[in-house]
Design an enzyme around this catalytic site. Structure first.
Site, PDB file in Angstrom:
ATOM      1  N   GLN A 106       1.457 -13.218  -1.016  1.00  0.00           N
ATOM      2  CA  GLN A 106       0.148 -13.369  -1.652  1.00  0.00           C
ATOM      3  C   GLN A 106      -0.004 -12.345  -2.766  1.00  0.00           C
ATOM      4  OE1 GLN A 106      -2.993 -13.901   1.707  1.00  0.00           O
ATOM      5  NE2 GLN A 106      -1.208 -12.949   2.638  1.00  0.00           N
ATOM      6  N   CYS A 143      -4.704 -19.309 -31.183  1.00  0.00           N
ATOM      7  CA  CYS A 143      -5.745 -20.323 -31.392  1.00  0.00           C
ATOM      8  C   CYS A 143      -7.146 -19.714 -31.263  1.00  0.00           C
ATOM      9  CB  CYS A 143      -5.577 -21.486 -30.401  1.00  0.00           C
ATOM     10  SG  CYS A 143      -6.158 -21.114 -28.722  1.00  0.00           S
ATOM     11  N   ASP A 174       2.179  -8.419  -7.491  1.00  0.00           N
ATOM     12  CA  ASP A 174       2.737  -7.193  -8.066  1.00  0.00           C
ATOM     13  C   ASP A 174       4.223  -7.270  -8.401  1.00  0.00           C
ATOM     14  OD1 ASP A 174       4.014  -6.941  -5.527  1.00  0.00           O
ATOM     15  OD2 ASP A 174       2.358  -5.744  -4.745  1.00  0.00           O
ATOM     16  N   HIS A 186      -0.279 -16.700  -5.035  1.00  0.00           N
ATOM     17  CA  HIS A 186      -1.465 -16.331  -5.823  1.00  0.00           C
ATOM     18  C   HIS A 186      -1.080 -15.961  -7.252  1.00  0.00           C
ATOM     19  CE1 HIS A 186      -3.795 -15.331  -1.874  1.00  0.00           C
ATOM     20  NE2 HIS A 186      -3.638 -16.614  -2.069  1.00  0.00           N
ATOM     21  N   CYS A 206      -2.644 -19.139 -22.428  1.00  0.00           N
ATOM     22  CA  CYS A 206      -3.904 -19.613 -22.997  1.00  0.00           C
ATOM     23  C   CYS A 206      -4.323 -20.880 -22.259  1.00  0.00           C
ATOM     24  CB  CYS A 206      -3.727 -19.920 -24.485  1.00  0.00           C
ATOM     25  SG  CYS A 206      -5.209 -20.653 -25.218  1.00  0.00           S
ATOM     26  N   THR A 230       0.837  -1.220   0.000  1.00  0.00           N
ATOM     27  CA  THR A 230       0.000   0.000   0.000  1.00  0.00           C
ATOM     28  C   THR A 230       0.868   1.265   0.000  1.00  0.00           C
ATOM     29  OG1 THR A 230      -0.213  -0.065   2.407  1.00  0.00           O
ATOM     30  CG2 THR A 230      -2.002  -1.064   1.137  1.00  0.00           C
ATOM     31  N   ARG A 239      -8.896  -5.052   1.909  1.00  0.00           N
ATOM     32  CA  ARG A 239      -9.835  -4.932   3.032  1.00  0.00           C
ATOM     33  C   ARG A 239      -9.726  -3.652   3.843  1.00  0.00           C
ATOM     34  NH1 ARG A 239      -8.550 -10.104   2.267  1.00  0.00           N
ATOM     35  NH2 ARG A 239     -10.271 -11.548   1.905  1.00  0.00           N
TER      36      ARG A 239
HETATM   37  P1  NAD Z   1      -5.826  -7.728   2.939  1.00  0.00           P
HETATM   38  O1  NAD Z   1      -6.294  -6.546   2.155  1.00  0.00           O
HETATM   39  O2  NAD Z   1      -6.826  -8.705   3.396  1.00  0.00           O
HETATM   40  O3  NAD Z   1      -5.073  -7.219   4.250  1.00  0.00           O
HETATM   41  C1  NAD Z   1      -4.061  -6.235   4.186  1.00  0.00           C
HETATM   42  C2  NAD Z   1      -3.628  -5.946   5.595  1.00  0.00           C
HETATM   43  O4  NAD Z   1      -2.519  -5.069   5.549  1.00  0.00           O
HETATM   44  C3  NAD Z   1      -4.725  -5.276   6.431  1.00  0.00           C
HETATM   45  O5  NAD Z   1      -4.787  -5.971   7.650  1.00  0.00           O
HETATM   46  C4  NAD Z   1      -4.230  -3.841   6.628  1.00  0.00           C
HETATM   47  O6  NAD Z   1      -4.548  -3.330   7.891  1.00  0.00           O
HETATM   48  C5  NAD Z   1      -2.728  -4.016   6.501  1.00  0.00           C
HETATM   49  N1  NAD Z   1      -2.033  -2.853   5.973  1.00  0.00           N
HETATM   50  C6  NAD Z   1      -2.427  -1.996   4.973  1.00  0.00           C
HETATM   51  N2  NAD Z   1      -1.455  -1.103   4.747  1.00  0.00           N
HETATM   52  C7  NAD Z   1      -0.445  -1.371   5.620  1.00  0.00           C
HETATM   53  C8  NAD Z   1       0.832  -0.793   5.865  1.00  0.00           C
HETATM   54  N3  NAD Z   1       1.260   0.274   5.180  1.00  0.00           N
HETATM   55  N4  NAD Z   1       1.625  -1.349   6.817  1.00  0.00           N
HETATM   56  C9  NAD Z   1       1.202  -2.425   7.538  1.00  0.00           C
HETATM   57  N5  NAD Z   1      -0.013  -3.013   7.365  1.00  0.00           N
HETATM   58  C10 NAD Z   1      -0.807  -2.491   6.396  1.00  0.00           C
HETATM   59  O7  NAD Z   1      -4.662  -8.420   2.099  1.00  0.00           O
HETATM   60  P2  NAD Z   1      -4.141  -9.922   2.088  1.00  0.00           P
HETATM   61  O8  NAD Z   1      -4.091 -10.464   3.465  1.00  0.00           O
HETATM   62  O9  NAD Z   1      -2.920  -9.910   1.266  1.00  0.00           O
HETATM   63  O10 NAD Z   1      -5.258 -10.746   1.322  1.00  0.00           O
HETATM   64  C11 NAD Z   1      -5.968 -10.229   0.230  1.00  0.00           C
HETATM   65  C12 NAD Z   1      -5.710 -10.833  -1.159  1.00  0.00           C
HETATM   66  O11 NAD Z   1      -5.582  -9.716  -2.030  1.00  0.00           O
HETATM   67  C13 NAD Z   1      -4.473 -11.602  -1.386  1.00  0.00           C
HETATM   68  O12 NAD Z   1      -4.905 -12.791  -1.944  1.00  0.00           O
HETATM   69  C14 NAD Z   1      -3.675 -10.849  -2.466  1.00  0.00           C
HETATM   70  O13 NAD Z   1      -3.317 -11.764  -3.469  1.00  0.00           O
HETATM   71  C15 NAD Z   1      -4.627  -9.891  -3.051  1.00  0.00           C
HETATM   72  N6  NAD Z   1      -4.137  -8.521  -3.362  1.00  0.00           N
HETATM   73  C16 NAD Z   1      -2.861  -8.304  -3.806  1.00  0.00           C
HETATM   74  C17 NAD Z   1      -2.413  -7.004  -4.059  1.00  0.00           C
HETATM   75  C18 NAD Z   1      -1.007  -6.795  -4.558  1.00  0.00           C
HETATM   76  O14 NAD Z   1      -0.469  -7.636  -5.289  1.00  0.00           O
HETATM   77  N7  NAD Z   1      -0.351  -5.705  -4.172  1.00  0.00           N
HETATM   78  C19 NAD Z   1      -3.272  -5.924  -3.839  1.00  0.00           C
HETATM   79  C20 NAD Z   1      -4.591  -6.180  -3.398  1.00  0.00           C
HETATM   80  C21 NAD Z   1      -4.987  -7.489  -3.145  1.00  0.00           C
END
Ligand code: NAD
Length: 249
Positions: free
Chosen positions: A101, A155, A104, A119, A127, A28, A36
């Site tokens: 997970q 294809c 990116d 993931h 394909c 993030t 979430r």
């Molecule tokens: P999630 O969104 O469920 O949880 C993210 C967690 O990180 C939250 O608990 C939040 O409070 C915390 N958080 C947010 N910013 C933060 C920061 N700067 N420092 C510390 N904590 C922070 O994500 P998840 O558990 O990875 O599961 C969701 C699914 O979403 C996964 O399967 C993933 O593949 C996918 N996803 C991936 C990306 C990506 O590749 N960047 C982005 C969105 C979702």
């Protein structure tokens, strides 16, 4: 239970086989919304719909309308200090494996190696009918050239990126590697995951069941909070840099 970067540094320094598990929250601070948190992707889209195998098969144009701009967005961001710190801990031999997970590729771009991407990732297109693969550049070029925005294989079938969709089988090799890493770990550090998605949510339990220790650096609550040796509710980037500083002290 401790809550300081210094305590986390001490836990990692004493580990013989530390493993890092990351989720969307580590990215993030690079500008990629998680699923979430407030303002996360689930507030705008229903991922169960736009990121599902059903939509990919039944309405590929809708699927690609969501995914094509997302690929550009992910290409325009950079690793942040938390990704850098994880790569540095791996270079120092403190962290033996990185499980993510995220799709990116920011861990790899920060210099981490052999990242276990449970993931999938945005590394290529494939394909599902004839198994032909294309590079991401080629995938995007085909999407941009198509009237309906759907990249197609030679294809004729619609191409898919390497991201695992809802309703799609998980990559068996990566999941196996993640469980192997958890079984070998005496410390697991979770960064930026709500630990709500299975089977990844089981990995900390594997470490604890074998007598290992758990550290969680994630802003929101998780179901494992009461079982942690170190629990930090702070931003990943500054905290991980503070961990490196503490290790150097
Ligand atoms: P999630 O969104 O469920 O949880 C993210 C967690 O990180 C939250 O608990 C939040 O409070 C915390 N958080 C947010 N910013 C933060 C920061 N700067 N420092 C510390 N904590 C922070 O994500 P998840 O558990 O990875 O599961 C969701 C699914 O979403 C996964 O399967 C993933 O593949 C996918 N996803 C991936 C990306 C990506 O590749 N960047 C982005 C969105 C979702």
């Amino acid at each position: 239970m401790s809550d300081s970067p210094q305590a986390l540094a001490a836990l990692l320094a004493g580990a013989s086989h530390a493993v890092v598990l990351t989720g969307a929250g580590i990215s993030t601070e690079s500008g990629i919304p998680d699923f979430r948190s407030a303002g996360g992707l689930w507030e705008t889209y229903d991922p169960m719909k736009v990121a599902s195998m059903n939509t990919f098969m039944d309405d590929p144009a809708l699927f690609w309308r969501f995914h094509r701009p997302r690929i550009d967005m992910l290409g325009a961001v950079d690793p942040n200090p938390a990704h850098d710190a994880v790569a540095e801990l791996q270079r120092r031999g403190i962290v033996k494996a990185v499980i993510t997970q995220n799709i990116d590729r920011l861990h790899t771009r920060a210099g981490a190696v052999d990242v276990i991407e449970v993931h999938g990732s945005l590394d290529r297109g494939r394909c599902l009918r004839c198994d032909h693969t294309v590079s991401m550049d080629e995938l995007c070029a085909r999407a941009d050239a198509a009237d309906d925005g759907v990249p197609r294989c030679d294809c004729g079938f619609q191409l898919k990126s390497g991201v695992v969709l809802f309703g799609e089988q998980m990559p068996i090799e990566a999941i196996g590697a993640a469980f192997d890493a958890a079984e070998a770990a005496d410390v697991m550090l979770v960064i930026g995951s709500s630990l709500q998605v299975t089977p990844v949510s089981q990995l900390p339990g594997v470490v604890l069941a074998r007598g290992g220790a758990l550290a969680i650096l994630t802003e929101s609550e998780t179901d494992y909070d009461h079982r942690c040796s170190v629990r930090i509710h702070e931003k990943a980037g500054p905290t991980m840099q503070a961990v490196l500083t503490a290790l150097d002290a």
